[in-house]
Design an enzyme around this catalytic site. Structure first.
Site, PDB file in Angstrom:
ATOM      1  N   THR A  73      72.078 -72.239  14.416  1.00  0.00           N
ATOM      2  CA  THR A  73      71.954 -72.155  12.994  1.00  0.00           C
ATOM      3  C   THR A  73      70.666 -73.287  12.672  1.00  0.00           C
ATOM      4  O   THR A  73      69.976 -72.985  11.960  1.00  0.00           O
ATOM      5  CB  THR A  73      73.193 -72.515  11.984  1.00  0.00           C
ATOM      6  OG1 THR A  73      74.101 -71.318  12.144  1.00  0.00           O
ATOM      7  CG2 THR A  73      72.612 -72.604  10.410  1.00  0.00           C
ATOM      8  N   THR A 239      70.767 -88.626  18.456  1.00  0.00           N
ATOM      9  CA  THR A 239      71.336 -88.860  19.853  1.00  0.00           C
ATOM     10  C   THR A 239      71.993 -87.480  20.388  1.00  0.00           C
ATOM     11  O   THR A 239      72.660 -87.103  19.645  1.00  0.00           O
ATOM     12  CB  THR A 239      72.322 -89.986  19.833  1.00  0.00           C
ATOM     13  OG1 THR A 239      71.845 -91.134  19.377  1.00  0.00           O
ATOM     14  CG2 THR A 239      72.741 -90.110  21.290  1.00  0.00           C
ATOM     15  N   CYS A 326      81.479 -65.320  10.187  1.00  0.00           N
ATOM     16  CA  CYS A 326      81.095 -66.190   8.982  1.00  0.00           C
ATOM     17  C   CYS A 326      81.435 -65.344   7.699  1.00  0.00           C
ATOM     18  O   CYS A 326      81.413 -65.874   6.491  1.00  0.00           O
ATOM     19  CB  CYS A 326      79.620 -66.417   9.090  1.00  0.00           C
ATOM     20  SG  CYS A 326      79.136 -67.009  10.637  1.00  0.00           S
TER      21      CYS A 326
HETATM   22  N1  PLP Z   1      72.776 -65.972  15.434  1.00  0.00           N
HETATM   23  C1  PLP Z   1      73.739 -65.051  15.544  1.00  0.00           C
HETATM   24  C2  PLP Z   1      73.235 -63.750  15.878  1.00  0.00           C
HETATM   25  C3  PLP Z   1      75.127 -65.291  15.643  1.00  0.00           C
HETATM   26  O1  PLP Z   1      75.837 -64.237  16.114  1.00  0.00           O
HETATM   27  C4  PLP Z   1      75.489 -66.651  15.362  1.00  0.00           C
HETATM   28  C5  PLP Z   1      77.058 -67.017  15.246  1.00  0.00           C
HETATM   29  O2  PLP Z   1      77.797 -65.866  15.142  1.00  0.00           O
HETATM   30  C6  PLP Z   1      74.724 -67.588  14.968  1.00  0.00           C
HETATM   31  C7  PLP Z   1      73.188 -67.276  15.113  1.00  0.00           C
HETATM   32  C8  PLP Z   1      75.031 -69.020  14.674  1.00  0.00           C
HETATM   33  O3  PLP Z   1      75.433 -69.729  15.853  1.00  0.00           O
HETATM   34  P1  PLP Z   1      76.007 -71.092  15.615  1.00  0.00           P
HETATM   35  O4  PLP Z   1      77.482 -70.805  15.315  1.00  0.00           O
HETATM   36  O5  PLP Z   1      75.634 -71.745  16.912  1.00  0.00           O
HETATM   37  O6  PLP Z   1      75.419 -71.616  14.451  1.00  0.00           O
END
Ligand code: PLP
Length: 380
Positions: A73, A239, A326
């Site tokens: 993200t 860090t 999510c």
């Molecule tokens: N992009 C995609 C395609 C994902 O499936 C996900 C997580 O489900 C993310 C981004 C976000 O990843 P993170 O949990 O490392 O922020």
């Protein structure tokens, strides 16, 4: 008994990665920015992890950069942040309508700042409308961001073709791909595809949560999202999460081998789909006519509530998801299912995502359990 079939949401640590993490927590506690030997040792381990990640995505580190981030993200946000700051006169952005929320929500927030965003549509099979994408390009197009593979359906997007389309219009348009779901499942090669930026996330390939990486092509300018210290070549302050990065470096070595084992995963996935489709209930596999990741099935049973099914499976120790993790508190169909125009009776789907550790025995047991649940509720 536990059958974990939600590997697109996250993956468990494998033994050697866990071992690396624990050892690094114990011994590599020096700050990698310090010049004394304890710091230098940590820095060296970080750079070994960087090399492993670079190899995983076909990148050469002498002319390009891989920087570590807190998650995918953050990496996705950082790409947009850099582009808009460096090129404030270019106000048009192109994304697909099925991106992960960490891209889509950034695009939406840019709209509120006066940006013109094109959301490239997909059809019922989940295929991207490439002509629409091509027609949308204009003089002030700043960036095109299209994921390599979709987290909910597993559908793979033709990144090489997209780069060709975009660069034949203008080589100055930046191209980003969120390859989070592709890593360890299909070959990813930044030189072959020609993308300028690529995002990945450790916890999707058996590394810990809370660590990711961003590839930045050498010729491309980049300004940091996090401002402060000069870590990560001055491109990401803060860090480094040394132990998790070292663990992700170990997981990257495994991910290369995982890609080679995907035919076996596909065979198990295909038998799973055959068994589910053979149940005496109307069902629909979302995106099954399109090039998909070998590990993913997104299936809906007509008039069966997906949350009800997921919770019943969970009571039996079987873990699948409804839409992306999510999103799973929402009752509405996910934006991906909506964008594809899936008929209403098939919008409430469950996602089953395997790993190279999923066995045929687990899938046989899963089929038995799902049948039992549906029979008990008189759905079969
Ligand atoms: N992009 C995609 C395609 C994902 O499936 C996900 C997580 O489900 C993310 C981004 C976000 O990843 P993170 O949990 O490392 O922020």
């Amino acid at each position: 008994m536990k059958i974990y079939l939600d590997n697109n949401a996250t993956t468990p640590l494998i033994q050697s990665v866990l071992k690396m993490q624990v050892l690094a927590l114990k011994y590599e506690y020096g700050n990698p920015s310090e010049l004394y030997s304890l710091g230098e040792a940590a820095k060296q381990r970080l750079d070994e992890a960087r090399t492993n990640i670079a190899k995983l995505i076909g990148a050469e580190l002498d002319s390009n950069q891989v920087i570590f981030t807190g998650c995918a993200t953050e990496a996705n946000n950082a790409v947009f942040n850099s582009a808009i700051k460096l090129y404030p006169n270019k106000k048009h952005i192109v994304v697909s309508s099925v991106e992960h929320l960490s891209v889509l929500e950034v695009a939406k927030s840019l709209e509120t700042m006066g940006y013109d965003v094109t959301y490239v549509p997909v059809n019922l099979d989940g295929e991207l409308d490439l002509e629409y994408l091509q027609r949308s390009l204009k003089k002030d197009t700043l960036m095109v961001s299209i994921m390599t593979a979709n987290n909910e359906t597993g559908i793979i997007y033709p990144i090489e073709e997209i780069v060709q389309i975009v660069h034949s219009y203008s080589p100055d348009i930046l191209i980003h791909t969120d390859a989070v779901q592709a890593i360890g499942k299909i070959h990813v090669d930044v030189n072959k595809s020609g993308v300028d930026f690529l995002t990945l996330s450790g916890h999707k390939f058996h590394a810990p949560k809370g660590v990711g990486a961003l590839y930045i092509r050498g010729r491309v300018n980049f300004v940091p999202f996090f401002i402060g210290g000069h870590q990560e070549y001055g491109l990401r302050a803060g860090t480094e999460n040394t132990a998790s990065i070292i663990a992700m470096g170990e997981a990257a070595l495994h991910a290369v081998r995982m890609v080679e084992r995907q035919n076996a995963v596909r065979t198990i996935r295909d038998t799973l789909e055959k068994e589910l489709m053979a149940l005496p209930i109307e069902s629909h596999i979302i995106g099954s006519h399109t090039n998909r990741l070998p590990n993913t099935t997104n299936i809906a049973f007509s008039n069966i509530d997906n949350v009800w099914l997921m919770l019943n499976l969970s009571r039996q120790g079987v873990y699948v998801s409804t839409g992306s993790a999510c999103n799973s508190n929402e009752v509405e169909p996910s934006h991906v299912i909506s964008a594809m125009g899936v008929p209403k009776r098939f919008q409430k789907s469950i996602r089953i995502s395997l790993s190279t550790y999923t066995t045929q025995e687990e899938i046989d047991e899963f089929i038995k359990i799902i049948k039992k649940i549906l029979i008990k509720e008189r759905r079969l």
